[in-house]
Design a protein around this motif. Structure first.
Motif, PDB file in Angstrom:
ATOM      1  N   ARG A   1      -7.586   6.529   0.449  1.00 49.45           N
ATOM      2  CA  ARG A   1      -8.727   6.255  -0.417  1.00 49.45           C
ATOM      3  C   ARG A   1      -9.697   5.242   0.172  1.00 49.45           C
ATOM      4  O   ARG A   1     -10.906   5.421   0.110  1.00 49.45           O
ATOM      5  CB  ARG A   1      -8.226   5.739  -1.769  1.00 49.45           C
ATOM      6  CG  ARG A   1      -8.718   6.574  -2.913  1.00 49.45           C
ATOM      7  CD  ARG A   1      -8.272   6.056  -4.265  1.00 49.45           C
ATOM      8  NE  ARG A   1      -6.871   6.407  -4.475  1.00 49.45           N
ATOM      9  CZ  ARG A   1      -5.934   5.545  -4.848  1.00 49.45           C
ATOM     10  NH1 ARG A   1      -6.219   4.300  -5.075  1.00 49.45           N
ATOM     11  NH2 ARG A   1      -4.694   5.938  -5.002  1.00 49.45           N
ATOM     12  N   ARG A   2      -9.162   4.165   0.713  1.00 51.91           N
ATOM     13  CA  ARG A   2     -10.024   3.134   1.300  1.00 51.91           C
ATOM     14  C   ARG A   2      -9.324   2.520   2.502  1.00 51.91           C
ATOM     15  O   ARG A   2      -8.101   2.459   2.560  1.00 51.91           O
ATOM     16  CB  ARG A   2     -10.382   2.065   0.289  1.00 51.91           C
ATOM     17  CG  ARG A   2      -9.225   1.332  -0.309  1.00 51.91           C
ATOM     18  CD  ARG A   2      -9.697   0.305  -1.333  1.00 51.91           C
ATOM     19  NE  ARG A   2      -8.747   0.039  -2.360  1.00 51.91           N
ATOM     20  CZ  ARG A   2      -7.575  -0.560  -2.187  1.00 51.91           C
ATOM     21  NH1 ARG A   2      -7.207  -0.939  -1.018  1.00 51.91           N
ATOM     22  NH2 ARG A   2      -6.769  -0.773  -3.203  1.00 51.91           N
ATOM     23  N   ALA A   3     -10.121   2.083   3.447  1.00 51.52           N
ATOM     24  CA  ALA A   3      -9.580   1.536   4.692  1.00 51.52           C
ATOM     25  C   ALA A   3      -8.799   0.254   4.413  1.00 51.52           C
ATOM     26  O   ALA A   3      -9.307  -0.649   3.755  1.00 51.52           O
ATOM     27  CB  ALA A   3     -10.701   1.268   5.674  1.00 51.52           C
ATOM     28  N   PRO A   4      -7.580   0.158   4.913  1.00 53.16           N
ATOM     29  CA  PRO A   4      -6.782  -1.055   4.699  1.00 53.16           C
ATOM     30  C   PRO A   4      -7.223  -2.163   5.650  1.00 53.16           C
ATOM     31  O   PRO A   4      -7.875  -1.898   6.666  1.00 53.16           O
ATOM     32  CB  PRO A   4      -5.358  -0.596   5.024  1.00 53.16           C
ATOM     33  CG  PRO A   4      -5.551   0.496   6.008  1.00 53.16           C
ATOM     34  CD  PRO A   4      -6.834   1.179   5.621  1.00 53.16           C
TER      35      PRO A   4
ATOM     36  N   SER B   1      -1.520   7.116  -0.214  1.00 60.48           N
ATOM     37  CA  SER B   1      -2.741   7.555  -0.904  1.00 60.48           C
ATOM     38  C   SER B   1      -3.745   6.420  -1.038  1.00 60.48           C
ATOM     39  O   SER B   1      -4.953   6.647  -1.031  1.00 60.48           O
ATOM     40  CB  SER B   1      -2.411   8.150  -2.275  1.00 60.48           C
ATOM     41  OG  SER B   1      -1.717   7.212  -3.063  1.00 60.48           O
ATOM     42  N   ASP B   2      -3.266   5.164  -1.137  1.00 59.60           N
ATOM     43  CA  ASP B   2      -4.180   4.012  -1.143  1.00 59.60           C
ATOM     44  C   ASP B   2      -4.894   3.894   0.194  1.00 59.60           C
ATOM     45  O   ASP B   2      -6.081   3.585   0.250  1.00 59.60           O
ATOM     46  CB  ASP B   2      -3.425   2.706  -1.406  1.00 59.60           C
ATOM     47  CG  ASP B   2      -2.780   2.663  -2.774  1.00 59.60           C
ATOM     48  OD1 ASP B   2      -3.288   3.342  -3.694  1.00 59.60           O
ATOM     49  OD2 ASP B   2      -1.767   1.953  -2.915  1.00 59.60           O
ATOM     50  N   VAL B   3      -4.160   4.142   1.276  1.00 55.19           N
ATOM     51  CA  VAL B   3      -4.733   4.072   2.626  1.00 55.19           C
ATOM     52  C   VAL B   3      -5.780   5.165   2.808  1.00 55.19           C
ATOM     53  O   VAL B   3      -6.830   4.942   3.410  1.00 55.19           O
ATOM     54  CB  VAL B   3      -3.617   4.196   3.690  1.00 55.19           C
ATOM     55  CG1 VAL B   3      -4.197   4.249   5.086  1.00 55.19           C
ATOM     56  CG2 VAL B   3      -2.638   3.056   3.555  1.00 55.19           C
TER      57      VAL B   3
ATOM     58  N   TYR C   1       0.843  -1.193   0.000  1.00 52.01           N
ATOM     59  CA  TYR C   1       0.000   0.000   0.000  1.00 52.01           C
ATOM     60  C   TYR C   1       0.874   1.237   0.000  1.00 52.01           C
ATOM     61  O   TYR C   1       1.939   1.258   0.614  1.00 52.01           O
ATOM     62  CB  TYR C   1      -0.884   0.049   1.255  1.00 52.01           C
ATOM     63  CG  TYR C   1      -1.983  -0.982   1.272  1.00 52.01           C
ATOM     64  CD1 TYR C   1      -3.224  -0.711   0.729  1.00 52.01           C
ATOM     65  CD2 TYR C   1      -1.772  -2.229   1.838  1.00 52.01           C
ATOM     66  CE1 TYR C   1      -4.230  -1.656   0.748  1.00 52.01           C
ATOM     67  CE2 TYR C   1      -2.771  -3.178   1.856  1.00 52.01           C
ATOM     68  CZ  TYR C   1      -3.995  -2.884   1.312  1.00 52.01           C
ATOM     69  OH  TYR C   1      -4.971  -3.830   1.320  1.00 52.01           O
TER      70      TYR C   1
END
Length: 144
Positions: A44-47, A40-42, A37
């Protein structure tokens, strides 16, 4: 049973054995796979909170703080668009510093932080293997 039918049966058994071996290998690797991850991925959506993952990016400038115990390090990983706070308890790699690349292996916390169990410091971002650099010089796409 004719020879043709025997060959077909052997081929079918061989394909079944290969498929079974592939399924067993994939199921064994599923638990060992660590997903990657970026901050910015974190954002965008919950990891996932229940699995080991990797968080990669650059160590933000001015973010490295060492705790009084001498082994715990708090820092922020950024990818230029978002940031994620990281806590690591252990000896940091020699190449670990602000404004350098890092990959942290560990787990996300419910509040959005990350607890690292291993740090991998990346070399200079401008490094390229000689073969790639040579090919880029030939095509004149090497940024200087």
């Amino acid at each position: 049973m004719t020879a043709k039918n025997q060959r077909m049966l052997l081929v079918a058994l061989a394909l079944g054995a290969v498929a079974l071996a592939a399924l067993l290998a994939l199921s064994a690797l599923k638990d060992q796979a660590a997903f990657f991850y970026a901050p910015s991925d974190v954002a965008r959506r919950a990891p996932p909170l229940d699995r080991a993952v990797r968080l990669g990016g650059m160590v933000a400038a001015g973010s490295v703080r060492r705790a009084a115990d001498g082994v715990t390090v708090h820092f922020t990983v950024t990818d230029g668009r978002a940031t994620t706070p990281v806590t690591y308890a252990g000896i940091v790699p020699d190449l670990f510093r602000e404004k350098s690349g890092v990959v942290a292996e560990g787990r996300f916390l419910p509040g959005g932080g990350f607890v690292a169990t291993n740090l991998l410091a990346k070399h200079d971002e401008r490094y390229m293997p000689p073969q790639v650099a040579g090919a880029m010089h030939e095509t004149r796409t090497l940024a200087q």
